[in-house]
Structure formats: C-alpha cells, structure tokens
Design an enzyme around this catalytic site. Structure first.
Site, short mmCIF file in Angstrom:
data_model
loop_
_atom_site.label_atom_id
_atom_site.label_comp_id
_atom_site.label_asym_id
_atom_site.label_seq_id
_atom_site.Cartn_x
_atom_site.Cartn_y
_atom_site.Cartn_z
N GLY A 244 0.76 -1.25 0.00
CA GLY A 244 0.00 0.00 0.00
C GLY A 244 0.78 1.29 0.00
N GLY A 286 3.63 -3.57 -3.92
CA GLY A 286 3.49 -3.79 -5.36
C GLY A 286 3.92 -2.53 -6.09
N ARG A 287 3.07 -1.54 -6.00
CA ARG A 287 3.29 -0.29 -6.74
C ARG A 287 4.67 0.32 -6.47
NH1 ARG A 287 -1.26 2.54 -8.13
NH2 ARG A 287 -2.29 1.62 -6.32
N CYS A 355 -13.53 3.74 -28.88
CA CYS A 355 -14.86 4.28 -29.10
C CYS A 355 -15.59 4.38 -27.78
CB CYS A 355 -15.64 3.39 -30.06
SG CYS A 355 -15.31 3.86 -31.74
N TYR A 384 0.08 -1.72 -12.22
CA TYR A 384 -1.36 -1.64 -12.47
C TYR A 384 -1.70 -1.01 -13.82
CZ TYR A 384 -1.30 -2.79 -7.54
OH TYR A 384 -1.06 -3.39 -6.34
N1 LLP Z 1 -1.42 -6.99 -0.62
C1 LLP Z 1 -2.74 -7.04 -0.78
C2 LLP Z 1 -3.51 -7.99 0.02
C3 LLP Z 1 -3.37 -6.21 -1.68
O1 LLP Z 1 -4.68 -6.26 -1.81
C4 LLP Z 1 -2.60 -5.30 -2.45
C5 LLP Z 1 -3.25 -4.42 -3.40
C6 LLP Z 1 -1.21 -5.28 -2.27
C7 LLP Z 1 -0.67 -6.14 -1.34
C8 LLP Z 1 -0.31 -4.37 -3.03
O2 LLP Z 1 -0.59 -3.03 -2.82
P1 LLP Z 1 0.36 -1.88 -3.36
O3 LLP Z 1 1.64 -1.92 -2.57
O4 LLP Z 1 0.61 -2.13 -4.80
O5 LLP Z 1 -0.41 -0.64 -3.14
N2 LLP Z 1 -5.60 -2.00 -9.05
C9 LLP Z 1 -5.47 -0.95 -8.08
C10 LLP Z 1 -4.62 -1.30 -6.95
C11 LLP Z 1 -5.03 -2.62 -6.38
C12 LLP Z 1 -5.06 -2.60 -4.96
C13 LLP Z 1 -5.41 -3.95 -4.46
N3 LLP Z 1 -4.50 -4.49 -3.57
C14 LLP Z 1 -5.07 0.32 -8.70
O6 LLP Z 1 -5.38 0.45 -9.84
O7 LLP Z 1 -4.50 1.21 -8.09
#
Ligand code: LLP
Length: 430
Positions: A244, A286-287, A355, A384
């Site tokens: 997150g 992730g991000r 479109c 993403y």
């Molecule tokens: N762990 C879990 C359980 C998660 O649900 C997520 C993201 C992460 C880790 C990784 O989070 P990050 O570090 O990347 O913020 N598709 C969305 C983001 C998806 C969020 C869902 N979970 C977007 O377009 O921003």
C-alpha cells in the site's frame, strides 16, 4: 523525473542508456518500457529500510502490480517473496523460482482448486472468511497435508485513498472483522480444524501517502495478537502488514519513503513483541517496487484544435492500456519524449483511440506544441497498467520491453489480431 528517467543534453528522454524515441522506432508503439535497474534499486531500498530494523523480514512482491515473468524473475533474484491472489499469479511465482514458503496466497474468493494447488505446493494461505477456514481444513484433510495459514483481519480503518482501493475499511469485502469478534472466532476455528496457524495478515489499501493508517492498523492488529496469545495460547510466526505504500503522481510531489514507513511501524511491533518469540515481518509492496520503473510510450496520431476549448491530442493507446484514469480518475504525468527547444505550449486533453467518450488519459495538461507523429511518454506506468489492460475494440495489448543499461529486449510480445481471436470458435451451425 519519475523513476530516475532523465533527459540527455540534447533534450531526449532516456531509459537506461537508450533514447525512448529509439525504443519506439525499434519496437513500435504503444510500448511499455521497464527499467530493470530501477526495479532492483526500489526493492533494495525497501528491503533495507525494514531489515535494518527487524531481524526476519520477507518482502513479498504483489504480483498484481506487474506480473510479467521477467519482472517476477528480477525480484525473485533479489530475494523477494510473492504475494499472489490467483492460480495464475501463484504459478508465475513458482515458475520463476520463488520458494513456496515465501509465497503468500491472498484473496476473498479462492476456488477449491486454487486451495488444493496452494496446499499441495506448501505455500502460505491467508484465509479471508470463516467459510474459507473450513474449506481449507477439509482440503488439507483430504490431501493428507498440513496447511500453513494466516488469517486476514479487517481492522476497520478509514484510509485516505480512492474508495475502490481502500480495503481495510469497515464495510470492505476483505478479511475477518476485528471489532465484531469474527477474527477471534476465525483463529479459534482454524486451530479446531487442525490448520497450522502461523500468522496474521492485514492490508489497508493502496496508494497510501499518509502513514498514520499504517500505525493505527499495526497497533490494532498487534493488540489483537496479544489477545490471541492470552485467549488461545497462540504465538504467531509471521505478521503480514500488507502493501500500500503510495508513490508520487505529480511532478514535485514527495511520497513517503520505505524508511518513513519502517520507522513508524517497527517501533509498534517492538513494543508488542516484547518478551514474545520474534516473528517474521512480511510486507507486500506492489506499486512501490515497479510503478516508477515503467513508461508507456504512445504515438500522437492526430492533433485536433477546438475553438474555445482545449486541443485534443489523439494517441494510439488509451484506457485499454491505462485503465485507472477511467476507473478512478487517476492522474498520470505525461511529457513529450523529445524536446525541440520550443517554448510556449498550450493546454491539451489527451484521448486514446477507443470508441468511448471516457477514453481520456489526461485533461488540461500543459505540453510544448504537439505535432502528429510526436512521441508522448506516460510516467509511473510500471504498476497496475498492463495487468489491468483489456482488448476493447479488438485492440491488441501492447508489447513490453525491459531495458538494462544499453540493452533492451522484449519481455512480452505485442499481441496480434490473431491472438485476439485465439479462443473464438464458430458454432457448428455457422
Ligand atoms: N497486498 C494485498 C492484500 C493487496 O490487496 C494489495 C493491493 C497489495 C498487497 C499491493 O498493494 P500496493 O503496494 O501495490 O499498493 N488495481 C489498483 C490497486 C489494487 C489494490 C489492491 N490491492 C489500482 O489500480 O490502483
């Protein structure tokens, strides 16, 4: 600039040692470009922030951010674990060689087949509901295997991010509620059905720039861990604080660093772990690891001035490749790949080729004068983007190139129209 991408003396944007305009010539557009070294740097910075403060740390990369095998492989080489939420992601992690004990399988709707696979392979499963506790118990019994699990709890915390990506709030579909006693019941049940209960998991949301929710969440979850010890005699082996950590989206914006995050979270863990067995701290970014390591290169097909309104810049990829502006109104920073030294510029809107009137990836942007044939660069496109891409309007998905210094290779081929029809068949009567 984002992700260490920079302009050379002549005003051309470079990825590694290469001009992105040359990459676009060589590999075509639309094109994703990923800088391998930046991914490694991001990982090391993140890992170091925590392992300098806590003895046992697993950084489990969230595959949903970018699951190209080359990306997964780079992070596996760095020693990352994997956070996966489907059979596909789980198989990808195994394929690139992540050891099963460093794979964490999350999700609120895992199928029985997925659970069987996870139990067979011996990965950690973070259980998300009371029913899932039972199902995993049954599956493990049937397979005669021991299942190592954590339970995902929902701490019920307000998080300042887009509601679509706030997951630890009260009415979210994820996790077992702390407040209502559901989480405690879940742990009790998991022990009853014979699961090897190893850990606790929570995840608050994504793109979090304010660190207070992390503190609040960690505190609540660690207090609950104390309760688990008192009530059930349970000593946890891992505490998984999810992912997150947000990244800056606009020029000049500063995001929190992993150091900032670690310095807020680790003291809370220390406070609560006192006297207990030290557990492994699991993180699931992730991000942060891949977002700023990626660019999306788009070719300007047409420039359409509008009397009394912003000029439209029409490019060859839109919300088919960059869904988040349509889904959540996300801002992506854009620039032209090659500066021609012209000043001025005007306010433009950037529209994709679909479109769909909502296929707009930038509004009210100030760019130098744009001409047909220019190359537009979208920053922060490593996370993403391709994982959320689609084939609307039968547009093949873009290729991905990985750059390392002076080298560049395709890590995912551009789809063809044949690929789009690959699974179509005509019924016998046509
Ligand atoms: N762990 C879990 C359980 C998660 O649900 C997520 C993201 C992460 C880790 C990784 O989070 P990050 O570090 O990347 O913020 N598709 C969305 C983001 C998806 C969020 C869902 N979970 C977007 O377009 O921003």
């Amino acid at each position: 600039m984002f992700g260490g991408f920079r302009l050379d003396e002549e005003g051309h944007l470079r990825a590694g040692g290469l001009r992105v305009s040359e990459l676009a010539e060589r590999f075509g557009t639309p094109l994703f470009v990923l800088d391998e070294d930046r991914i490694r740097e991001n990982y090391r910075r993140f890992r170091q922030a925590f392992s300098s403060r806590w003895e046992r740390v697993v950084v489990a990369y969230a595959y949903k951010a970018n699951s190209a095998l080359a990306v997964c492989r780079v992070l596996q080489q760095e020693g990352a674990g994997a956070e996966v939420v489907s059979e596909g992601e789980l198989r990808a992690a195994l394929k690139v060689g992540v050891p099963p004990e460093r794979i964490f399988f999350n999700g609120n709707a895992k199928s029985e087949a997925e659970i069987e696979l996870a139990v067979e392979k011996g990965v950690k499963i973070n259980l998300d509901s009371l029913e899932e506790v039972e199902v995993v118990g049954e599956v493990a019994g049937r397979l005669g295997k021991e299942a190592e699990v954590g339970l995902r709890v929902n701490p019920g915390i307000e998080v300042p991010t887009h509601p679509y990506i706030a997951t630890g709030v009260k009415d979210s579909k994820f996790g077992l509620e702390l407040e209502t006693g559901e989480a405690l019941e879940g742990f009790r049940k998991a022990l009853e059905v014979g699961l090897r209960v190893k850990g606790i998991h929570f995840h608050l949301g994504s793109q979090l720039l304010d660190l207070r929710p992390f503190e609040e969440g960690t505190r609540k979850v660690m207090e609950f861990a104390g309760l688990l010890k008192r009530e059930l005699g349970l000593e946890l082996e891992f505490v998984d604080v999810g992912g997150g950590l947000g990244v800056p989206e606009r020029p000049g914006e500063r995001g929190p660093s992993p150091e900032d995050l670690a310095s807020r979270v680790v003291p809370i863990l220390e406070e609560h772990a006192e006297g207990g067995k030290p557990f492994t701290l699991v993180l699931e970014p992730g991000r942060y690891l891949v977002g700023d390591a990626g660019l999306l290169l788009l070719r300007v097909e047409y420039v359409k001035p509008r009397k009394g309104g912003a000029t439209w810049i029409c490019v060859d990829g839109g919300t088919n490749l960059l869904l988040r502006p349509a889904l959540m109104g996300t801002y992506y920073h854009m620039e032209l790949a090659d500066r021609r030294g012209e000043g001025g510029g005007e306010v433009v809107n950037v529209g994709g080729p679909l479109c769909q009137a909502g296929d707009v990836i930038g509004r009210g942007r100030r760019l130098p004068p744009v001409r047909r044939g220019d190359l537009l660069v979208v920053f922060n496109a490593g996370a993403y983007t391709l994982t959320m891409a689609n084939q609307y309007n039968s547009r093949p998905r873009a290729a991905v190139v990985m750059v390392k210094g002076e080298k560049a290779e395709v890590i995912r081929k551009r789809e063809s129209c044949e690929d789009i029809w690959r699974y179509d068949t005509l019924p016998s009567w046509l």
